[in-house]
Design an enzyme around this catalytic site. Structure first.
Site, PDB file in Angstrom:
ATOM      1  N   ASP A  41       0.853  -1.193   0.000  1.00 21.69           N
ATOM      2  CA  ASP A  41       0.000   0.000   0.000  1.00 21.69           C
ATOM      3  C   ASP A  41       0.889   1.243   0.000  1.00 21.69           C
ATOM      4  OD1 ASP A  41      -2.167   1.659   0.138  1.00 21.69           O
ATOM      5  OD2 ASP A  41      -2.830   1.044   2.121  1.00 21.69           O
ATOM      6  N   ASP A  93      -3.110   2.615  -5.723  1.00 20.75           N
ATOM      7  CA  ASP A  93      -2.051   2.653  -4.720  1.00 20.75           C
ATOM      8  C   ASP A  93      -1.929   1.396  -3.873  1.00 20.75           C
ATOM      9  OD1 ASP A  93      -4.500   3.076  -3.529  1.00 20.75           O
ATOM     10  OD2 ASP A  93      -3.789   4.595  -2.125  1.00 20.75           O
ATOM     11  N   GLU A  94      -2.663   0.335  -4.195  1.00 20.83           N
ATOM     12  CA  GLU A  94      -2.538  -0.864  -3.366  1.00 20.83           C
ATOM     13  C   GLU A  94      -2.860  -2.118  -4.163  1.00 20.83           C
ATOM     14  OE1 GLU A  94      -5.559  -1.740  -0.342  1.00 20.83           O
ATOM     15  OE2 GLU A  94      -6.568   0.119  -0.920  1.00 20.83           O
TER      16      GLU A  94
END
Length: 373
Positions: free
Chosen positions: A20, A120-121
Protein backbone atom coordinates in the site's frame (compact mmCIF):
# COMPACT_ATOMS: atom_id res chain seq x y z
CA UNK A 1 -19.32 -28.93 18.88
CA UNK A 2 -16.92 -26.06 19.54
CA UNK A 3 -17.51 -22.68 17.93
CA UNK A 4 -14.26 -23.04 16.02
CA UNK A 5 -15.52 -26.30 14.47
CA UNK A 6 -18.29 -24.33 12.71
CA UNK A 7 -15.65 -22.57 10.64
CA UNK A 8 -13.65 -23.89 7.65
CA UNK A 9 -10.23 -25.35 8.20
CA UNK A 10 -7.53 -22.72 8.00
CA UNK A 11 -4.95 -22.69 5.20
CA UNK A 12 -1.55 -21.38 6.29
CA UNK A 13 0.39 -22.61 3.27
CA UNK A 14 0.32 -19.41 1.20
CA UNK A 15 2.53 -16.32 1.41
CA UNK A 16 0.58 -13.12 0.67
CA UNK A 17 1.77 -9.51 0.62
CA UNK A 18 -0.47 -6.45 0.70
CA UNK A 19 1.48 -3.45 -0.59
CA UNK A 20 0.00 0.00 0.00
CA UNK A 21 1.52 3.31 -1.08
CA UNK A 22 1.66 5.95 1.66
CA UNK A 23 -0.70 8.91 1.02
CA UNK A 24 -0.10 8.20 -2.65
CA UNK A 25 -1.44 11.23 -4.55
CA UNK A 26 -0.13 13.68 -1.95
CA UNK A 27 3.27 11.95 -1.84
CA UNK A 28 3.62 12.17 -5.62
CA UNK A 29 2.89 15.92 -5.50
CA UNK A 30 5.30 16.48 -2.60
CA UNK A 31 7.99 14.59 -4.50
CA UNK A 32 7.44 16.70 -7.61
CA UNK A 33 7.06 19.96 -5.67
CA UNK A 34 9.50 20.02 -2.72
CA UNK A 35 8.07 23.36 -1.57
CA UNK A 36 5.02 21.44 -0.34
CA UNK A 37 7.01 19.62 2.32
CA UNK A 38 6.12 20.78 5.79
CA UNK A 39 2.63 21.73 4.60
CA UNK A 40 -0.74 20.07 5.12
CA UNK A 41 -1.34 18.96 1.53
CA UNK A 42 -4.91 18.24 0.43
CA UNK A 43 -5.53 16.81 -3.04
CA UNK A 44 -8.74 18.54 -4.10
CA UNK A 45 -9.97 21.60 -5.91
CA UNK A 46 -9.83 24.63 -3.64
CA UNK A 47 -13.48 25.16 -2.61
CA UNK A 48 -12.84 28.90 -2.24
CA UNK A 49 -12.45 28.99 -6.02
CA UNK A 50 -15.37 26.67 -6.81
CA UNK A 51 -18.33 27.98 -4.88
CA UNK A 52 -17.56 25.98 -1.76
CA UNK A 53 -17.69 22.68 -3.65
CA UNK A 54 -15.11 19.93 -3.97
CA UNK A 55 -14.29 16.52 -2.52
CA UNK A 56 -10.94 15.44 -1.08
CA UNK A 57 -9.19 12.70 -3.06
CA UNK A 58 -6.54 12.22 -0.35
CA UNK A 59 -4.44 14.18 2.15
CA UNK A 60 -0.92 13.81 3.45
CA UNK A 61 -0.23 12.68 7.01
CA UNK A 62 0.21 16.22 8.30
CA UNK A 63 -3.30 17.09 7.12
CA UNK A 64 -4.69 13.86 8.55
CA UNK A 65 -3.58 14.93 12.03
CA UNK A 66 -6.30 17.57 11.79
CA UNK A 67 -8.95 14.95 11.03
CA UNK A 68 -9.00 15.55 7.28
CA UNK A 69 -9.15 12.60 4.89
CA UNK A 70 -10.37 11.23 1.59
CA UNK A 71 -14.04 11.53 0.51
CA UNK A 72 -14.64 14.46 2.87
CA UNK A 73 -15.94 17.79 1.54
CA UNK A 74 -12.95 19.99 0.73
CA UNK A 75 -14.46 22.80 2.82
CA UNK A 76 -13.66 20.73 5.92
CA UNK A 77 -9.94 21.22 5.27
CA UNK A 78 -10.40 24.99 5.48
CA UNK A 79 -12.37 24.65 8.70
CA UNK A 80 -9.95 22.27 10.42
CA UNK A 81 -6.42 23.06 9.18
CA UNK A 82 -4.59 26.32 10.05
CA UNK A 83 -4.48 28.48 6.95
CA UNK A 84 -0.69 28.91 7.14
CA UNK A 85 -0.27 25.15 6.76
CA UNK A 86 -3.02 24.27 4.28
CA UNK A 87 -2.26 23.81 0.58
CA UNK A 88 -4.78 22.56 -1.98
CA UNK A 89 -3.43 20.76 -5.05
CA UNK A 90 -5.68 19.94 -8.00
CA UNK A 91 -5.56 16.19 -8.68
CA UNK A 92 -3.62 15.00 -11.73
CA UNK A 93 -4.93 11.48 -12.30
CA UNK A 94 -3.05 10.94 -15.52
CA UNK A 95 0.19 11.43 -13.58
CA UNK A 96 -0.96 9.16 -10.74
CA UNK A 97 -1.87 6.42 -13.22
CA UNK A 98 1.59 6.70 -14.80
CA UNK A 99 3.32 6.42 -11.41
CA UNK A 100 1.02 3.53 -10.45
CA UNK A 101 2.14 1.72 -13.60
CA UNK A 102 5.76 2.16 -12.48
CA UNK A 103 4.93 0.71 -9.06
CA UNK A 104 3.16 -2.24 -10.66
CA UNK A 105 6.14 -2.87 -12.92
CA UNK A 106 8.26 -3.35 -9.79
CA UNK A 107 5.64 -5.71 -8.35
CA UNK A 108 5.75 -7.75 -11.55
CA UNK A 109 9.47 -8.28 -11.02
CA UNK A 110 8.41 -10.43 -8.06
CA UNK A 111 5.21 -12.15 -9.31
CA UNK A 112 2.43 -11.90 -11.86
CA UNK A 113 -0.12 -13.07 -9.29
CA UNK A 114 -1.20 -9.52 -8.49
CA UNK A 115 -4.71 -8.41 -7.54
CA UNK A 116 -4.92 -4.65 -7.95
CA UNK A 117 -7.29 -3.01 -5.47
CA UNK A 118 -6.67 0.62 -6.44
CA UNK A 119 -3.95 2.74 -8.00
CA UNK A 120 -2.05 2.65 -4.72
CA UNK A 121 -2.54 -0.86 -3.37
CA UNK A 122 -2.46 -4.50 -4.41
CA UNK A 123 -2.31 -8.05 -3.08
CA UNK A 124 0.50 -10.32 -4.27
CA UNK A 125 0.67 -14.09 -3.91
CA UNK A 126 4.41 -14.75 -3.59
CA UNK A 127 4.17 -18.43 -2.61
CA UNK A 128 5.91 -19.01 -5.94
CA UNK A 129 7.86 -15.97 -7.11
CA UNK A 130 10.17 -14.91 -9.91
CA UNK A 131 13.05 -14.12 -7.55
CA UNK A 132 12.84 -17.66 -6.12
CA UNK A 133 13.14 -16.41 -2.57
CA UNK A 134 11.42 -18.12 0.33
CA UNK A 135 11.46 -15.17 2.74
CA UNK A 136 8.28 -13.10 2.44
CA UNK A 137 9.82 -10.18 4.33
CA UNK A 138 12.79 -10.22 1.96
CA UNK A 139 10.42 -9.93 -1.01
CA UNK A 140 8.43 -7.13 0.63
CA UNK A 141 11.59 -5.22 1.50
CA UNK A 142 12.88 -5.69 -2.05
CA UNK A 143 9.82 -3.90 -3.46
CA UNK A 144 9.71 -1.28 -0.70
CA UNK A 145 13.36 -0.35 -1.18
CA UNK A 146 13.20 -0.38 -4.98
CA UNK A 147 10.09 1.85 -5.04
CA UNK A 148 11.90 4.32 -2.78
CA UNK A 149 15.15 4.21 -4.78
CA UNK A 150 13.56 4.52 -8.22
CA UNK A 151 10.45 6.61 -7.53
CA UNK A 152 11.35 8.48 -4.30
CA UNK A 153 8.07 7.31 -2.77
CA UNK A 154 7.36 5.27 0.33
CA UNK A 155 5.01 2.35 0.78
CA UNK A 156 4.01 0.00 3.57
CA UNK A 157 3.46 -3.72 3.35
CA UNK A 158 1.92 -6.47 5.38
CA UNK A 159 2.76 -10.13 4.88
CA UNK A 160 0.98 -13.20 6.13
CA UNK A 161 -0.70 -16.41 5.01
CA UNK A 162 -3.89 -14.72 3.75
CA UNK A 163 -5.19 -11.46 2.29
CA UNK A 164 -7.10 -10.34 5.38
CA UNK A 165 -4.06 -10.50 7.68
CA UNK A 166 -1.76 -9.01 5.04
CA UNK A 167 -4.12 -6.03 4.74
CA UNK A 168 -4.19 -5.56 8.51
CA UNK A 169 -0.42 -5.75 8.56
CA UNK A 170 0.08 -3.04 5.95
CA UNK A 171 -2.16 -0.69 7.96
CA UNK A 172 -0.50 -1.53 11.27
CA UNK A 173 2.75 0.42 10.92
CA UNK A 174 2.13 3.17 8.36
CA UNK A 175 3.90 5.08 6.93
CA UNK A 176 6.93 3.23 5.49
CA UNK A 177 6.08 0.25 7.67
CA UNK A 178 6.48 -3.49 7.39
CA UNK A 179 4.57 -6.09 9.39
CA UNK A 180 4.81 -9.87 9.12
CA UNK A 181 2.12 -11.94 10.86
CA UNK A 182 3.11 -15.59 11.23
CA UNK A 183 0.44 -18.31 11.65
CA UNK A 184 1.38 -18.92 15.26
CA UNK A 185 1.15 -15.18 16.01
CA UNK A 186 -2.12 -14.39 14.21
CA UNK A 187 -4.60 -14.92 17.04
CA UNK A 188 -2.54 -12.96 19.55
CA UNK A 189 -2.17 -10.12 17.04
CA UNK A 190 -5.90 -10.07 16.24
CA UNK A 191 -6.91 -10.21 19.90
CA UNK A 192 -5.30 -6.82 20.51
CA UNK A 193 -6.75 -5.06 17.46
CA UNK A 194 -9.68 -2.70 17.87
CA UNK A 195 -12.67 -3.75 15.76
CA UNK A 196 -12.39 -0.55 13.72
CA UNK A 197 -9.13 -1.97 12.31
CA UNK A 198 -10.82 -5.07 10.90
CA UNK A 199 -11.38 -4.70 7.12
CA UNK A 200 -15.04 -4.84 6.15
CA UNK A 201 -16.49 -3.91 9.54
CA UNK A 202 -18.20 -0.57 8.87
CA UNK A 203 -19.17 2.14 11.31
CA UNK A 204 -22.74 0.92 11.86
CA UNK A 205 -21.57 -2.62 12.57
CA UNK A 206 -18.85 -1.29 14.85
CA UNK A 207 -21.48 0.57 16.87
CA UNK A 208 -23.64 -2.57 17.09
CA UNK A 209 -20.65 -4.64 18.22
CA UNK A 210 -19.66 -2.12 20.88
CA UNK A 211 -23.24 -2.17 22.20
CA UNK A 212 -22.65 -5.90 22.75
CA UNK A 213 -19.39 -5.24 24.59
CA UNK A 214 -17.23 -6.27 21.64
CA UNK A 215 -14.33 -3.84 21.26
CA UNK A 216 -11.43 -5.90 19.93
CA UNK A 217 -10.52 -9.20 18.36
CA UNK A 218 -10.42 -11.02 21.68
CA UNK A 219 -13.98 -9.89 22.44
CA UNK A 220 -15.09 -10.95 18.96
CA UNK A 221 -13.75 -14.48 19.45
CA UNK A 222 -15.10 -14.74 22.99
CA UNK A 223 -18.60 -13.70 21.86
CA UNK A 224 -18.73 -16.86 19.80
CA UNK A 225 -19.50 -17.93 16.27
CA UNK A 226 -23.06 -19.03 17.00
CA UNK A 227 -24.02 -15.69 18.54
CA UNK A 228 -22.36 -13.76 15.72
CA UNK A 229 -24.38 -15.80 13.22
CA UNK A 230 -27.60 -15.13 15.13
CA UNK A 231 -26.96 -11.39 15.39
CA UNK A 232 -25.33 -10.59 12.05
CA UNK A 233 -26.15 -13.56 9.75
CA UNK A 234 -23.64 -13.93 6.89
CA UNK A 235 -21.62 -10.92 8.05
CA UNK A 236 -21.32 -12.54 11.47
CA UNK A 237 -19.85 -15.67 9.90
CA UNK A 238 -17.14 -13.63 8.17
CA UNK A 239 -16.40 -11.74 11.38
CA UNK A 240 -15.99 -15.06 13.19
CA UNK A 241 -13.58 -16.21 10.49
CA UNK A 242 -11.59 -13.01 10.91
CA UNK A 243 -11.45 -13.46 14.68
CA UNK A 244 -9.74 -16.82 14.10
CA UNK A 245 -7.48 -15.48 11.32
CA UNK A 246 -9.22 -17.39 8.50
CA UNK A 247 -9.50 -16.05 4.94
CA UNK A 248 -9.47 -18.55 2.09
CA UNK A 249 -10.07 -16.04 -0.74
CA UNK A 250 -7.44 -16.32 -3.49
CA UNK A 251 -5.38 -13.53 -4.99
CA UNK A 252 -7.12 -13.01 -8.31
CA UNK A 253 -4.78 -11.70 -10.96
CA UNK A 254 -6.35 -8.50 -12.31
CA UNK A 255 -8.04 -8.97 -15.65
CA UNK A 256 -8.42 -6.36 -18.35
CA UNK A 257 -10.98 -3.76 -17.36
CA UNK A 258 -14.42 -3.80 -18.95
CA UNK A 259 -15.22 -0.44 -17.38
CA UNK A 260 -13.54 2.35 -15.49
CA UNK A 261 -15.39 4.59 -13.10
CA UNK A 262 -15.55 6.77 -10.05
CA UNK A 263 -18.09 6.82 -7.24
CA UNK A 264 -18.42 8.29 -3.75
CA UNK A 265 -20.75 7.82 -0.81
CA UNK A 266 -21.78 11.00 1.00
CA UNK A 267 -22.43 11.57 4.69
CA UNK A 268 -24.43 13.72 5.04
CA UNK A 269 -26.40 13.28 1.84
CA UNK A 270 -26.41 15.86 -0.96
CA UNK A 271 -29.57 17.89 -1.62
CA UNK A 272 -28.05 20.57 -3.87
CA UNK A 273 -28.32 19.87 -7.64
CA UNK A 274 -25.45 22.27 -8.38
CA UNK A 275 -23.14 20.40 -5.99
CA UNK A 276 -24.12 17.09 -7.58
CA UNK A 277 -23.41 18.49 -11.06
CA UNK A 278 -20.04 19.87 -9.91
CA UNK A 279 -19.04 16.46 -8.58
CA UNK A 280 -20.29 14.78 -11.73
CA UNK A 281 -18.16 17.09 -13.88
CA UNK A 282 -15.14 16.33 -11.65
CA UNK A 283 -15.69 12.57 -11.95
CA UNK A 284 -16.03 12.77 -15.72
CA UNK A 285 -12.71 14.62 -15.83
CA UNK A 286 -11.01 12.00 -13.66
CA UNK A 287 -12.34 9.14 -15.78
CA UNK A 288 -11.21 10.91 -18.96
CA UNK A 289 -7.69 11.34 -17.56
CA UNK A 290 -7.59 7.70 -16.47
CA UNK A 291 -8.68 6.47 -19.88
CA UNK A 292 -6.17 8.70 -21.65
CA UNK A 293 -3.36 7.48 -19.40
CA UNK A 294 -4.23 3.87 -20.32
CA UNK A 295 -4.77 4.53 -24.02
CA UNK A 296 -8.43 3.52 -23.83
CA UNK A 297 -11.75 4.89 -25.10
CA UNK A 298 -15.29 4.28 -23.83
CA UNK A 299 -18.41 3.73 -25.91
CA UNK A 300 -20.93 3.67 -23.06
CA UNK A 301 -21.50 5.96 -20.08
CA UNK A 302 -23.11 4.59 -16.90
CA UNK A 303 -24.56 6.70 -14.09
CA UNK A 304 -25.17 5.20 -10.63
CA UNK A 305 -27.34 6.86 -7.99
CA UNK A 306 -28.38 5.92 -4.45
CA UNK A 307 -30.58 7.96 -2.12
CA UNK A 308 -30.76 8.13 1.67
CA UNK A 309 -33.25 5.22 1.71
CA UNK A 310 -30.73 3.10 -0.22
CA UNK A 311 -32.81 3.07 -3.40
CA UNK A 312 -30.22 2.44 -6.12
CA UNK A 313 -30.39 2.74 -9.90
CA UNK A 314 -27.98 2.61 -12.82
CA UNK A 315 -28.64 4.31 -16.15
CA UNK A 316 -26.67 3.57 -19.33
CA UNK A 317 -26.31 5.72 -22.44
CA UNK A 318 -24.30 4.89 -25.54
CA UNK A 319 -22.01 7.75 -26.57
CA UNK A 320 -22.33 9.23 -30.06
CA UNK A 321 -18.74 8.12 -30.70
CA UNK A 322 -16.02 6.34 -28.73
CA UNK A 323 -14.18 8.88 -26.59
CA UNK A 324 -11.87 9.51 -23.66
CA UNK A 325 -12.71 13.20 -23.23
CA UNK A 326 -14.56 14.85 -20.36
CA UNK A 327 -16.25 17.22 -22.81
CA UNK A 328 -17.99 14.20 -24.36
CA UNK A 329 -18.81 12.48 -21.07
CA UNK A 330 -20.25 15.29 -18.96
CA UNK A 331 -23.23 16.34 -21.15
CA UNK A 332 -24.41 12.73 -21.34
CA UNK A 333 -23.90 12.17 -17.61
CA UNK A 334 -25.72 15.41 -16.74
CA UNK A 335 -28.66 14.47 -18.97
CA UNK A 336 -28.95 11.11 -17.18
CA UNK A 337 -28.77 12.87 -13.80
CA UNK A 338 -31.39 15.43 -14.78
CA UNK A 339 -33.83 12.59 -15.55
CA UNK A 340 -33.76 11.43 -11.90
CA UNK A 341 -34.39 14.61 -9.81
CA UNK A 342 -36.05 12.65 -7.00
CA UNK A 343 -32.70 11.14 -5.98
CA UNK A 344 -31.36 14.59 -5.08
CA UNK A 345 -34.67 15.71 -3.60
CA UNK A 346 -34.62 12.66 -1.31
CA UNK A 347 -30.94 13.07 -0.42
CA UNK A 348 -28.21 11.74 -2.71
CA UNK A 349 -26.15 9.20 -0.79
CA UNK A 350 -24.01 7.86 -3.65
CA UNK A 351 -23.02 9.29 -7.01
CA UNK A 352 -21.04 7.30 -9.52
CA UNK A 353 -20.18 7.48 -13.19
CA UNK A 354 -18.20 5.06 -15.34
CA UNK A 355 -17.12 4.56 -18.91
CA UNK A 356 -17.90 1.13 -20.33
CA UNK A 357 -17.34 -1.01 -23.41
CA UNK A 358 -13.67 -0.05 -23.34
CA UNK A 359 -11.17 -0.63 -26.11
CA UNK A 360 -7.81 0.66 -27.24
CA UNK A 361 -7.86 4.14 -28.72
CA UNK A 362 -7.29 4.31 -32.47
CA UNK A 363 -4.86 6.92 -33.73
CA UNK A 364 -7.63 9.10 -35.12
CA UNK A 365 -9.31 9.13 -31.70
CA UNK A 366 -6.26 10.52 -29.90
CA UNK A 367 -5.70 14.26 -29.91
CA UNK A 368 -2.03 15.14 -30.45
CA UNK A 369 -2.51 18.48 -28.76
CA UNK A 370 -4.04 19.34 -25.35
CA UNK A 371 -7.49 20.87 -25.36
CA UNK A 372 -9.01 23.25 -22.86
CA UNK A 373 -11.65 21.20 -21.08
Amino acid sequence: MKDEDLLPRNDCSRRIIHLDMDAFYASVEMRDHPELRGKAVVIAQDPRLHGGHGVIATANYRARKYGVGSAMPAIKAIQQIPKEELVFVDPDFAKYHAVSDQVHAIMHEVTDQIETVALDEAYLDVTQNKLQRSSVIELGCYMQQKIYAELQLTCSFGASYNKFLAKMGSEYAKPFGRTVILPQEARAFLAKQDIKEFPGIGKKTQAALRDLGINNGADLRAFGTRKLLEKFKKAGYYMAMQAYGIDLSPVRATRQRKSLGKERTFEPEIYDPVQAQTLLRQYCGEIAQSLQARGLVARVLVLKLRDRDFNTITRRQRLPAASNKAADFYPVAKELLDREPEFIENGLRLLGVSGGDLSGARYEEISLFPTDE
